[in-house]
Design an enzyme around this catalytic site. Structure first.
Site, short mmCIF file in Angstrom:
data_model
loop_
_atom_site.label_atom_id
_atom_site.label_comp_id
_atom_site.label_asym_id
_atom_site.label_seq_id
_atom_site.Cartn_x
_atom_site.Cartn_y
_atom_site.Cartn_z
CD GLU A 40 33.04 -20.07 -6.94
OE1 GLU A 40 33.58 -19.80 -8.20
OE2 GLU A 40 32.63 -21.12 -6.75
CE1 TYR A 123 30.86 -17.44 -11.16
CE2 TYR A 123 32.87 -16.90 -10.09
CZ TYR A 123 31.90 -17.87 -10.35
OH TYR A 123 32.32 -19.05 -10.24
CG ASP A 141 31.50 -19.62 -14.84
OD1 ASP A 141 30.41 -20.27 -15.32
OD2 ASP A 141 32.32 -20.50 -14.27
N1 ADE Z 1 34.05 -22.69 -11.61
C1 ADE Z 1 34.01 -21.68 -10.77
N2 ADE Z 1 33.54 -22.16 -9.63
C2 ADE Z 1 32.91 -23.13 -9.99
C3 ADE Z 1 32.31 -24.05 -9.00
N3 ADE Z 1 31.93 -23.69 -7.77
N4 ADE Z 1 31.84 -25.23 -9.26
C4 ADE Z 1 32.20 -25.75 -10.89
N5 ADE Z 1 32.84 -24.90 -11.61
C5 ADE Z 1 33.43 -23.54 -10.98
#
Ligand code: ADE
Length: 385
Positions: A40, A123, A141
């Site tokens: 993440e 987030y 996000d």
């Molecule tokens: N963008 C950031 N984290 C994500 C996730 N776990 N799945 C899809 N898009 C993302």
């Protein structure tokens, strides 16, 4: 989308689509909090395709929070090289140390504790706690926010704090519903749900030319009903972009070694992410002269092996573009060949082919490549004579 029926239908359609269409990504299929957290953080400013090889490499190098906590900062930055936004790596490293010192080596389960870790905000905490521990927290996000702004027809800049709060409320409602209907709905996996919404934003509900024909919730989308997909959300009002020119000196000796510095302070330090960099100066008017003056000061008495630094000896290597957050940087590399590198306190010598490369930003790599490209061409020309 207020009615429970709408919410249930929306969730069912998005989840069915996600289970069918989701990309098989290296970080999916794990609930290990360290891996979830790492992915993440990497994905915050980097697209999935670009982040994946780094993710694998980083994990090979630092397979656990403890391994990361034990490492030196230089090693962590080196493993992050190429991803940019190095503050993320520094925070990750500091947070790993705190997790080992205060949380027994495991990412904390309590949100307040997670939020106290460096680099972990609303987030990231929601994403990690929902995916790794199944907690009902909506991770909003930019991709998920765009989906929700379109579905609800919310105009304006989604990042404006008042709009972002509205979207967060919408995301919370979608995730947990309200008390009246609790119990009547099949249980939702919050981590799966969060990823489904982000995935929809990342793959179909694109900023430009969204693929509405493939979208599982096109029929429920207010932006689409109004034909306003491309206007919603509204343009982001960003910080004005700053234009900066930076001249950098590649001092190259006969053995192919170059000189790097790591200044403690100064504008240039920030532009090179606080990592090892070539001697550089922000150019006001005359790149060559200003760089020569900087070098003269650095060499403490204007000498290059006892001789004065001569601006005319600098070979200009053209200009390179480099964009970082709100800055458009023009890099102006100059090559200065020397017999031996001058001794400069705190400097470091780098042989470009060296496997044990120091932690440098991508701007420094670009400058080095410009310099080596130039020397390679010259050597080839000499051999060909
Ligand atoms: N963008 C950031 N984290 C994500 C996730 N776990 N799945 C899809 N898009 C993302």
């Amino acid at each position: 989308m207020r009615a429970h029926k709408d919410i249930a239908g929306f969730r069912a359609a998005v989840l069915a689509w996600f289970r069918r269409e989701q990309r098989a990504l290296a970080f999916r299929g794990t609930r290990d909090p360290y891996r979830v957290w790492l992915s993440e953080v990497m994905l915050q400013q980097t697209r999935v395709a670009a982040a994946l090889p780094h993710y694998r490499r980083f994990l090979r190098r630092f397979p656990s929070v403890r391994a990361l906590a034990r490492a030196g900062e230089e090693d962590v930055l080196r493993a992050w090289a190429g991803l940019g936004y190095y503050r993320r790596a520094r925070n990750l490293h500091r947070a790993a140390k705190e997790i080992v010192a205060r949380h027994g080596g495991r990412f904390p389960r309590r949100r307040e504790e997670a939020l106290r870790l460096p680099g972990v905000g609303e987030y990231t905490s929601a994403a990690v706690l929902s995916i790794a521990y199944g907690q009902p927290l909506a991770a909003l996000d930019g991709n998920a926010a765009r989906v929700l702004a379109r579905v609800t027809g919310m105009r304006g800049d989604a990042r404006r704090p008042s709009n972002w709060r509205r979207l967060q409320k919408q995301a919370d409602r979608l995730l947990s519903g309200n008390s009246r209907e609790r119990g009547s709905r099949p249980k939702l996996d919050p981590g799966e749900w969060n990823q489904a919404l982000m995935e929809l934003g990342a793959t179909l509900c694109l900023p430009r030319a969204p693929k509405c024909a493939e979208c599982p919730v096109a029929e429920m989308c207010r932006a689409r009903a109004a034909g306003a997909q491309e206007e919603i959300p509204g343009a982001r009002r960003g910080r004005a972009r700053e234009k900066v020119s930076i001249a950098a000196a590649v001092l190259l000796d006969a053995e192919g070694k170059v000189l790097l510095l790591r200044p403690e302070t100064g504008h240039e330090r920030e532009l090179f992410s606080g990592m090892w960099q070539f001697p550089a100066v922000r150019v006001r008017r005359d790149a060559r002269r200003e760089l020569a003056a900087r070098l003269a000061a650095m060499l403490n008495g204007a000498s290059e092996n006892g001789r004065p630094v001569i601006a005319e000896k600098f070979a200009a290597l053209g200009s390179l573009r480099h964009a970082v957050t709100f800055r458009d940087i023009t890099l102006l590399p100059f090559l200065l060949r020397v017999e031996t590198l001058p001794p400069v306190p705190g400097a470091r010598v780098w042989t470009a082919q060296d496997a044990d490369a120091p932690a440098v930003s991508s701007a420094t790599r670009k400058i080095l490549e410009a310099a080596l490209g130039r020397t390679a061409r010259r050597d080839a020309a000499l051999r060909g004579r």
